[in-house]
Motif scaffolding. Sequence first.
Motif, mmCIF file in Angstrom:
data_model
loop_
_atom_site.group_PDB
_atom_site.id
_atom_site.type_symbol
_atom_site.label_atom_id
_atom_site.label_comp_id
_atom_site.label_asym_id
_atom_site.label_seq_id
_atom_site.Cartn_x
_atom_site.Cartn_y
_atom_site.Cartn_z
ATOM 1 N N UNK A 1 0.805 -1.212 0.000
ATOM 2 C CA UNK A 1 0.000 0.000 0.000
ATOM 3 C C UNK A 1 0.842 1.268 0.000
ATOM 4 N N UNK A 2 2.137 1.154 0.335
ATOM 5 C CA UNK A 2 3.000 2.327 0.419
ATOM 6 C C UNK A 2 4.452 1.879 0.315
ATOM 7 N N UNK A 3 5.345 2.796 -0.079
ATOM 8 C CA UNK A 3 6.763 2.439 -0.096
ATOM 9 C C UNK A 3 7.287 2.280 1.327
ATOM 10 N N UNK A 4 8.118 1.284 1.541
ATOM 11 C CA UNK A 4 8.648 1.093 2.884
ATOM 12 C C UNK A 4 9.070 -0.331 3.201
ATOM 13 N N UNK A 5 8.907 -1.254 2.248
ATOM 14 C CA UNK A 5 9.242 -2.658 2.505
ATOM 15 C C UNK A 5 10.510 -3.058 1.753
ATOM 16 N N UNK A 6 11.521 -3.487 2.503
ATOM 17 C CA UNK A 6 12.693 -4.058 1.861
ATOM 18 C C UNK A 6 12.390 -5.497 1.459
#
Length: 230
Positions: A197-202
């Motif tokens: 849902x949003x940028x932020x997952x490695x």
Amino acid sequence: MSKAIVYSSDPITLLGGGQASAEDLAEALTLAPKLVAVDGGLVTAQLAGSLPDAVIGDMDSAPPEALALVPDARQHRISEQQSTDFDKALRHVDAPVVVGAGFCGGRMDHQLAAFHTLLVHADRPCVLLCGAEVILLAPPKLSLEMEIGETVSLFPLLRVTGQSSGLEWPIDDLVFDPARFIGTSNRSMGGIDLSFDAPGMLLIMPRRYLRPLVAHFVQGGVRWPAREGQ
């Protein structure tokens, strides 16, 4: 948005001054033939017999004798000290995707800073070569053919939710947060489909998936929009 110093319709290789072998550089250049050295990465490039198309950074790690071998027009000094050299380089290149070598291994603070840069510039897809693995900020959507049982690790840098198919432990309805819940050591059940849902997952997976990950972005895979003010 920062003005591009280097533009390419093909992928670009960024070479940092961390741990990167001649083999790492050769593999990156087969997929991303335009080479940008990031400060001290110039030395690694020259030792491998490569002349970068550009050198970007504050130049505190690039020896004068190394810079002397690079035409002045290819040297781009950015002196501000509020960002890392990787940040300076990534925000000044424009390409479908960047392959980064020399940003993992060595000092842990440098590696953590590299992950921060992936997050800050989520609109600029970049796949990092990190030993036997590749690491990238997961795009909004990703479909990838994988062998059964391959490691697919998810590590949130921010609060993120998502959906999946093809993972042994689905991520639907889970709320990832670095202080509460992470998703390392998941496994593929074959082809995977991920969305966030949003940028932020490695996203961390075996290095053999470098080529299909690069192909995802080259073929127009959806990417995150630029943050306001970038």
